[in-house]
Enzyme design. Structure first.
Site, PDB file in Angstrom:
ATOM      1  CB  CYS A   8      -2.305 -13.017  -2.180  1.00  0.00           C
ATOM      2  SG  CYS A   8      -4.370 -11.869  -1.098  1.00  0.00           S
ATOM      3  CG  ASN A  11      -6.934 -12.694   3.374  1.00  0.00           C
ATOM      4  OD1 ASN A  11      -8.130 -12.555   3.917  1.00  0.00           O
ATOM      5  ND2 ASN A  11      -6.813 -13.926   2.092  1.00  0.00           N
ATOM      6  CB  CYS A  13      -8.426 -10.046  -5.555  1.00  0.00           C
ATOM      7  SG  CYS A  13      -8.366  -8.340  -5.255  1.00  0.00           S
ATOM      8  NE  ARG A  14      -2.448 -11.495  -5.537  1.00  0.00           N
ATOM      9  CZ  ARG A  14      -1.598 -10.841  -6.046  1.00  0.00           C
ATOM     10  NH1 ARG A  14      -0.110 -11.578  -6.374  1.00  0.00           N
ATOM     11  NH2 ARG A  14      -0.228 -10.171  -4.310  1.00  0.00           N
ATOM     12  CB  SER A  15      -4.853 -15.313  -0.278  1.00  0.00           C
ATOM     13  OG  SER A  15      -5.593 -14.226   0.012  1.00  0.00           O
ATOM     14  CG  ASP A 125      -2.989  -7.765  -5.945  1.00  0.00           C
ATOM     15  OD1 ASP A 125      -4.355  -7.764  -6.388  1.00  0.00           O
ATOM     16  OD2 ASP A 125      -2.460  -7.531  -5.357  1.00  0.00           O
TER      17      ASP A 125
END
Length: 157
Positions: A8, A11, A13-15, A125
């Site tokens: 993402c 690095n 939040c999402r990944s 995001d």
């Protein structure tokens, strides 16, 4: 070993959420000796930081471990060290493609490409939206579908 990298922007939040969920799935299916998972961000702003508080809270709510996750930056060598590089949105794909060499080893795709029963084609995001619950739902669905894809593609039972 099959190597999977989630990517993402920062690095945090999402990944890392995807990494934690995918690790949990791998552990539950007893595939730790066949699949390795990691995550990275295209930007360098958060290197060395733990996941965002919202990510930690949603993972804790769903009883998914996130210990040991620390932000790192995506680098060109990742293209040859991983079998699958899974991005969260089109901007992440564009960032990866800017670094991409000819004929990288990795298969590069968006996480939502693996989910057939959704109208979402990107994972938004939550750093900007604050909607960690929606992101968790999308990432979880994507991780389940990705694992099934890998198992089918690699003949893992």
């Amino acid at each position: 070993m099959i190597r999977v990298l989630f990517v993402c922007l920062g690095n945090i939040c999402r990944s890392p959420m995807a990494e934690a969920i995918f690790r949990d799935l791998i552990k539950k299916e007893g595939l730790e000796d066949q699949i390795i998972v990691d995550s990275a961000g295209l930007g360098s702003w958060h290197i060395g930081e733990p996941p965002h508080r919202g990510t930690r809270e949603i993972l804790k709510k769903h009883d998914i471990a996130y210990d040991g996750l620390v932000a790192r930056q995506f680098n060109v060598n990742d293209l040859d060290e991983f079998d699958y590089i899974i991005a969260m949105d089109n901007a992440n794909i564009a960032g990866i493609n800017r670094l991409k060499r000819e004929n990288p080893r990795a298969n590069i795709a968006k996480l939502m490409d693996f989910v057939s029963d959704t109208t979402e084609n990107e994972v938004p995001d939550p750093y900007y939206t604050g909607n960690f619950e929606l992101v968790y739902e999308l990432v979880s669905a994507g991780c389940h579908a990705l694992l099934e894809h890998i198992k089918n593609e690699k003949g893992i039972t």
